[in-house]
Scaffold this motif. Structure first.
Motif, short mmCIF file in Angstrom:
data_model
loop_
_atom_site.label_atom_id
_atom_site.label_comp_id
_atom_site.label_asym_id
_atom_site.label_seq_id
_atom_site.Cartn_x
_atom_site.Cartn_y
_atom_site.Cartn_z
N LYS A 3 0.90 -1.27 -0.10
CA LYS A 3 -0.02 -0.09 -0.16
C LYS A 3 0.68 1.43 0.07
O LYS A 3 0.46 2.09 -0.62
CB LYS A 3 -0.96 -0.01 1.18
N VAL A 6 2.39 1.91 -3.47
CA VAL A 6 1.39 2.57 -4.47
C VAL A 6 1.21 3.91 -4.15
O VAL A 6 1.17 4.58 -5.11
CB VAL A 6 0.21 1.56 -4.49
N ILE A 7 0.79 4.15 -2.92
CA ILE A 7 0.63 5.63 -2.62
C ILE A 7 1.61 6.61 -2.98
O ILE A 7 1.70 7.60 -3.27
CB ILE A 7 0.17 5.73 -1.07
N GLU A 56 -4.52 -1.01 -8.39
CA GLU A 56 -3.50 -1.92 -7.67
C GLU A 56 -3.87 -1.63 -6.30
O GLU A 56 -3.94 -2.62 -5.45
CB GLU A 56 -1.98 -1.61 -8.19
N LEU A 57 -3.97 -0.43 -5.80
CA LEU A 57 -4.29 0.00 -4.49
C LEU A 57 -5.44 -0.58 -3.99
O LEU A 57 -5.52 -1.13 -2.99
CB LEU A 57 -4.43 1.46 -4.55
N SER A 58 -6.45 -0.93 -4.79
CA SER A 58 -7.56 -1.42 -4.43
C SER A 58 -7.49 -2.90 -4.36
O SER A 58 -8.23 -3.69 -3.45
CB SER A 58 -8.86 -1.26 -5.41
N THR A 62 -5.66 -4.26 3.41
CA THR A 62 -5.17 -3.39 4.58
C THR A 62 -5.03 -4.48 5.62
O THR A 62 -5.76 -5.31 5.97
CB THR A 62 -6.02 -2.18 4.77
#
Length: 64
Positions: A3, A6-7, A56-58, A62
């Motif tokens: 995560k 990607v962010i 990709e983030l989705s 988490t």
């Protein structure tokens, strides 16, 4: 990819290419935010990359 990676990539793309983008600014002045946004989504290669990173983030789960 995780995560944070990607962010960071999204932030880097936005900071490098989107902040101060001449095309976006001109389209915003001529046709409004909707026209500029539509271009960014469908006509810009950086927008394509941002969409890919968003997908990709989705996919990244988490931690609970």
């Amino acid at each position: 990819m995780n995560k944070k990676t990607v962010i960071r990539e999204i932030d880097n793309l936005l900071g490098t290419y989107c902040d101060g983008c001449f095309i976006k600014r001109e389209l915003n002045n001529k046709g409004g935010k909707t026209l500029a946004h539509r271009f960014c989504i469908s006509g810009c290669t950086v927008g394509d990359q941002l969409q890919f990173l968003g997908k990709e983030l989705s996919k990244v789960k988490t931690k609970n």
